[in-house]
Motif scaffolding. Sequence first.
Motif, PDB file in Angstrom:
ATOM      1  N   ASN A 142       3.343 -32.618  16.980  1.00 50.41           N
ATOM      2  CA  ASN A 142       2.554 -32.740  15.738  1.00 50.41           C
ATOM      3  C   ASN A 142       3.286 -33.593  14.705  1.00 50.41           C
ATOM      4  O   ASN A 142       2.677 -34.414  14.014  1.00 50.41           O
ATOM      5  CB  ASN A 142       2.249 -31.353  15.165  1.00 50.41           C
ATOM      6  CG  ASN A 142       1.105 -30.669  15.898  1.00 50.41           C
ATOM      7  OD1 ASN A 142       0.466 -31.273  16.759  1.00 50.41           O
ATOM      8  ND2 ASN A 142       0.855 -29.419  15.579  1.00 50.41           N
ATOM      9  N   PHE A 143       4.592 -33.410  14.596  1.00 50.04           N
ATOM     10  CA  PHE A 143       5.408 -34.238  13.682  1.00 50.04           C
ATOM     11  C   PHE A 143       5.283 -35.711  14.064  1.00 50.04           C
ATOM     12  O   PHE A 143       5.107 -36.585  13.217  1.00 50.04           O
ATOM     13  CB  PHE A 143       6.879 -33.840  13.777  1.00 50.04           C
ATOM     14  CG  PHE A 143       7.310 -32.723  12.850  1.00 50.04           C
ATOM     15  CD1 PHE A 143       6.411 -31.754  12.428  1.00 50.04           C
ATOM     16  CD2 PHE A 143       8.622 -32.629  12.411  1.00 50.04           C
ATOM     17  CE1 PHE A 143       6.815 -30.722  11.586  1.00 50.04           C
ATOM     18  CE2 PHE A 143       9.033 -31.608  11.566  1.00 50.04           C
ATOM     19  CZ  PHE A 143       8.125 -30.651  11.156  1.00 50.04           C
TER      20      PHE A 143
ATOM     21  N   VAL B 298       5.349 -28.317  17.812  1.00 49.26           N
ATOM     22  CA  VAL B 298       5.590 -28.751  16.427  1.00 49.26           C
ATOM     23  C   VAL B 298       6.119 -30.192  16.429  1.00 49.26           C
ATOM     24  O   VAL B 298       5.708 -31.026  15.615  1.00 49.26           O
ATOM     25  CB  VAL B 298       6.586 -27.794  15.726  1.00 49.26           C
ATOM     26  CG1 VAL B 298       7.043 -28.374  14.392  1.00 49.26           C
ATOM     27  CG2 VAL B 298       5.949 -26.424  15.502  1.00 49.26           C
ATOM     28  N   GLY B 299       7.017 -30.470  17.374  1.00 46.67           N
ATOM     29  CA  GLY B 299       7.594 -31.811  17.484  1.00 46.67           C
ATOM     30  C   GLY B 299       6.532 -32.864  17.742  1.00 46.67           C
ATOM     31  O   GLY B 299       6.548 -33.950  17.132  1.00 46.67           O
TER      32      GLY B 299
ATOM     33  N   LEU C 217      -1.319 -24.399  16.495  1.00 42.86           N
ATOM     34  CA  LEU C 217      -0.094 -23.628  16.718  1.00 42.86           C
ATOM     35  C   LEU C 217      -0.343 -22.135  16.552  1.00 42.86           C
ATOM     36  O   LEU C 217      -1.168 -21.723  15.737  1.00 42.86           O
ATOM     37  CB  LEU C 217       0.982 -24.076  15.718  1.00 42.86           C
ATOM     38  CG  LEU C 217       1.295 -25.576  15.707  1.00 42.86           C
ATOM     39  CD1 LEU C 217       2.229 -25.921  14.551  1.00 42.86           C
ATOM     40  CD2 LEU C 217       1.939 -25.991  17.029  1.00 42.86           C
ATOM     41  N   GLU C 218       0.380 -21.375  17.338  1.00 38.23           N
ATOM     42  CA  GLU C 218       0.312 -19.913  17.211  1.00 38.23           C
ATOM     43  C   GLU C 218       1.719 -19.387  16.966  1.00 38.23           C
ATOM     44  O   GLU C 218       2.698 -19.994  17.405  1.00 38.23           O
ATOM     45  CB  GLU C 218      -0.283 -19.303  18.484  1.00 38.23           C
ATOM     46  CG  GLU C 218      -1.773 -19.610  18.641  1.00 38.23           C
ATOM     47  CD  GLU C 218      -2.365 -18.974  19.881  1.00 38.23           C
ATOM     48  OE1 GLU C 218      -1.943 -17.861  20.236  1.00 38.23           O
ATOM     49  OE2 GLU C 218      -3.220 -19.621  20.508  1.00 38.23           O
TER      50      GLU C 218
ATOM     51  N   LEU D 254       6.871 -23.778  21.440  1.00 42.37           N
ATOM     52  CA  LEU D 254       6.382 -23.938  20.063  1.00 42.37           C
ATOM     53  C   LEU D 254       7.096 -25.108  19.384  1.00 42.37           C
ATOM     54  O   LEU D 254       6.466 -25.905  18.676  1.00 42.37           O
ATOM     55  CB  LEU D 254       6.607 -22.641  19.264  1.00 42.37           C
ATOM     56  CG  LEU D 254       6.171 -22.700  17.787  1.00 42.37           C
ATOM     57  CD1 LEU D 254       4.673 -22.965  17.662  1.00 42.37           C
ATOM     58  CD2 LEU D 254       6.533 -21.410  17.067  1.00 42.37           C
ATOM     59  N   GLU D 255       8.395 -25.227  19.630  1.00 40.67           N
ATOM     60  CA  GLU D 255       9.136 -26.326  18.998  1.00 40.67           C
ATOM     61  C   GLU D 255       8.660 -27.687  19.546  1.00 40.67           C
ATOM     62  O   GLU D 255       8.600 -28.670  18.806  1.00 40.67           O
ATOM     63  CB  GLU D 255      10.633 -26.149  19.224  1.00 40.67           C
ATOM     64  CG  GLU D 255      11.417 -26.578  18.002  1.00 40.67           C
ATOM     65  CD  GLU D 255      12.816 -25.984  17.935  1.00 40.67           C
ATOM     66  OE1 GLU D 255      13.764 -26.776  17.899  1.00 40.67           O
ATOM     67  OE2 GLU D 255      12.956 -24.755  17.950  1.00 40.67           O
TER      68      GLU D 255
END
Lengths: 131, 200
Positions: free
Chosen positions: B43-44, B40-41, B28-29, B36-37
């Motif tokens: 990765n979650f 992140v989602g 992530l940067e 980005l969300e």
Amino acid sequence: MPLSFRDATSPTGVAYLFIDTWGVIELEDAQAFVAQLDRPEHDYGRVLSVVQPKTDFRPKARKVYMQVENFSAVAVVVNGAIVRAAINLMIRLMHHRSGVVSLFETVEAAEAWLEQQPLRQRPDRAAHSGS
Amino acid sequence: MADSARLKKILDVVVAAHGGDYSQRISLEEIPDDLLEVEVGINFLLDELAMREQEAEAHRESIAAQAAQLADQTTALIRALSTPIITLSPGVLALPLIGDFDDQRAEDTTATLLERVARERASHVLLDLTGVESVSPTTASAILRMIRTARLLGVTCLVTGIHPTAALQFAELEPDPDLLQTHANVSDALALVLRDTSRR
């Protein structure tokens, strides 16, 4: 521990739990947060949490955070893009079962919002007063 | 990183996850955009999949351990049931042997028998072989060893119900006639034992 807690009061005298958060948040850290909310003075109260950029909520800690329900309002002050996205997602995953959670860029803005938030009653007390 | 490169990384991670590899994550940067969300989602989601896989593995291991424990208990139960030692009268035990009698079973049966002999202060054991049609040389040796061991404890073993084929196999081992006291059936042996014990 990457969390520090203190009892705080807004300029208009509204009491809240202040939490500074940084680094890697593990399960036990999230449990410490839950323990703070379980204290009688903060149960179903207001919370202001400053989350530092690059804070990393580990998966098990996230689960604990997303299951917390005994608060009235949480104002999160966050500036890092990644951690903001993470918290946004955690709020979505909470399905709004609990009190309100809102994100801010400054403590002042968060405090001003928090002052406007009504306190929720504990469900057992609400049932009592309704009868 | 350009959006196209970020999308390619997302796809790579999704493809790896589809193949069962939940270890990869999207790097992530600090770019505050909608993508980005999504990153992140994902990765979650991968964290969740990895966690559930670990839980499933722990569950599988727990089930395997329970199955092994159950198998051990079953084996112990089968052994106990295959060595049904009956007290016919005070100091007189009967041990009917049924089915295959290998070295392991001979060892288990001997141990169980000696424990009962000691506990009940038995003087006689009727070893009934009606349920054993034939015995291998190893089995015959194991039975003779059991009788010899019991005798060291002062117990008289009487063997009953030997099949003709089993008798031949015992005979080949040329056992001590005093050691192998045989009778046609349990009632004959029991009558002898009761006579013997009433005389004492």
